[in-house]
Scaffold this motif. Sequence first.
Motif, short mmCIF file in Angstrom:
data_model
loop_
_atom_site.label_atom_id
_atom_site.label_comp_id
_atom_site.label_asym_id
_atom_site.label_seq_id
_atom_site.Cartn_x
_atom_site.Cartn_y
_atom_site.Cartn_z
N GLU A 1 -0.92 135.66 -33.03
CA GLU A 1 -0.91 134.34 -33.66
C GLU A 1 -1.42 133.27 -32.69
N ALA A 2 -1.08 133.44 -31.42
CA ALA A 2 -1.47 132.43 -30.42
C ALA A 2 -2.95 132.48 -30.09
N LEU A 3 -3.62 133.61 -30.39
CA LEU A 3 -5.03 133.74 -30.04
C LEU A 3 -5.89 132.67 -30.69
N GLY A 4 -5.48 132.21 -31.88
CA GLY A 4 -6.26 131.19 -32.57
C GLY A 4 -5.92 129.77 -32.17
N CYS A 5 -5.11 129.63 -31.12
CA CYS A 5 -4.63 128.29 -30.73
C CYS A 5 -5.17 127.85 -29.38
N ALA A 6 -6.24 128.49 -28.90
CA ALA A 6 -6.76 128.16 -27.57
C ALA A 6 -7.24 126.73 -27.48
N ASP A 7 -7.63 126.12 -28.60
CA ASP A 7 -8.17 124.76 -28.58
C ASP A 7 -7.10 123.69 -28.79
N LEU A 8 -5.86 124.10 -28.99
CA LEU A 8 -4.81 123.11 -29.22
C LEU A 8 -4.48 122.35 -27.94
N ASP A 9 -4.24 121.08 -28.08
CA ASP A 9 -3.82 120.25 -26.95
C ASP A 9 -2.32 120.41 -26.74
N SER A 10 -1.92 120.85 -25.55
CA SER A 10 -0.50 121.13 -25.32
C SER A 10 0.36 119.89 -25.41
N ALA A 11 -0.19 118.74 -25.00
CA ALA A 11 0.58 117.50 -25.10
C ALA A 11 0.82 117.12 -26.56
N GLU A 12 -0.20 117.31 -27.41
CA GLU A 12 -0.04 117.02 -28.83
C GLU A 12 0.96 117.97 -29.47
N LEU A 13 0.89 119.24 -29.08
CA LEU A 13 1.85 120.21 -29.61
C LEU A 13 3.27 119.85 -29.20
N ALA A 14 3.44 119.42 -27.95
CA ALA A 14 4.77 119.02 -27.49
C ALA A 14 5.28 117.83 -28.29
N ARG A 15 4.39 116.87 -28.59
CA ARG A 15 4.80 115.71 -29.40
C ARG A 15 5.23 116.15 -30.79
N GLU A 16 4.48 117.10 -31.38
CA GLU A 16 4.84 117.61 -32.70
C GLU A 16 6.21 118.29 -32.68
N LEU A 17 6.55 118.88 -31.56
CA LEU A 17 7.84 119.55 -31.42
C LEU A 17 8.96 118.59 -31.02
N GLY A 18 8.61 117.34 -30.78
CA GLY A 18 9.61 116.36 -30.40
C GLY A 18 10.06 116.44 -28.96
N VAL A 19 9.23 117.06 -28.10
CA VAL A 19 9.56 117.20 -26.69
C VAL A 19 9.02 115.98 -25.93
N ARG A 20 9.89 115.29 -25.27
CA ARG A 20 9.48 114.10 -24.53
C ARG A 20 8.80 114.48 -23.22
N PRO A 21 7.82 113.68 -22.78
CA PRO A 21 7.17 113.95 -21.50
C PRO A 21 8.19 113.97 -20.36
N ASP A 22 8.04 114.92 -19.46
CA ASP A 22 8.95 115.06 -18.33
C ASP A 22 8.12 115.43 -17.11
N ARG A 23 7.99 114.49 -16.19
CA ARG A 23 7.15 114.72 -15.01
C ARG A 23 7.72 115.76 -14.07
N SER A 24 8.98 116.15 -14.29
CA SER A 24 9.61 117.09 -13.37
C SER A 24 9.31 118.55 -13.70
N ARG A 25 8.70 118.81 -14.88
CA ARG A 25 8.49 120.20 -15.27
C ARG A 25 7.22 120.34 -16.11
N PRO A 26 6.62 121.55 -16.12
CA PRO A 26 5.48 121.80 -17.00
C PRO A 26 5.90 121.68 -18.46
N VAL A 27 5.02 121.17 -19.30
CA VAL A 27 5.32 120.99 -20.71
C VAL A 27 5.31 122.33 -21.43
N LEU A 28 6.42 122.69 -22.05
CA LEU A 28 6.57 123.86 -22.92
C LEU A 28 6.50 125.21 -22.22
N THR A 29 5.70 125.36 -21.19
CA THR A 29 5.48 126.68 -20.61
C THR A 29 5.74 126.70 -19.10
#
Length: 268
Positions: free
Chosen positions: A136-164
């Motif tokens: 399923e993830a193979l078709g998501c190579a062009d997704l912007d990780s920051a946009e995906l994090a916003r869609e998931l409601g994850v706030r920016p956190d400079r102390s850690r990598p976003v989502l992964t």
Amino acid sequence: MAARPGGLRAAGERAERLRGFPAAVDLAEGAPRPAVFDVRGERLHVGLDVRLRDAADATARRAGVPHGTVLLAAWALAVGRRAGLERLLVGCEVPRRATAALLGTPAPCSATVPVGCELEGGVDYFLRGVACAFSEALGCADLDSAELARELGVRPDRSRPVLTPVTFAARDELLPARVRAGDLSARFHHGHAGAVTADAALTVLRWREDPLLRLEFAPAVLSRSRAVRLAGELRGALAALTAASPHTPVEDLLPAPAGARGLALPLP
């Protein structure tokens, strides 16, 4: 108007598939993180004997999945047990070759996307579930990780990598061992820039001959001694997966390491 690939609609659809997974997996075991993620990194090489490689190949054939799926599943199992989680996101390298010219380019040409790994069911069911999540993830190579994090409601956190904060790369499948051009023959050598983009990153460097993995880690988050323990737990998870029967429940394979506890931030 149709959304372009990687746009809001694509991010929203991907977010729906990932809701309920932890937004972050903290391997620091409760120790404070730096206020800003420290990209300085170290590495460990993790060798595997040919018997374990052959057992992983046999398990992959039995379950009908690539050998990389078995390694990814063992990594998710080791990290999940360390963090006390039954489901987690692992950032995986996926091919990103958008043009015909790139198809013949000897470079990884990849993007890192979150893959939802659920540590449940029998061994073969678990492996096939990881394989499906990766597909399923193979078709998501062009997704912007920051946009995906916003869609998931994850706030920016400079102390850690976003989502992964934990990643996996089957580099042996993205790069050939050798490249030939006329009379010239070149062999790839995997270096280390001294920097990391994740708390812990597992890379498969070689598989068929002299199998070798590499664990890169952020020492500001994961001390070297803890990284060594995690590498040992990875080997243990791989050995347990490949020695178990197809229907052995995954939760019965490994006990949670001493001192491990749930350190996850749930997604909305």
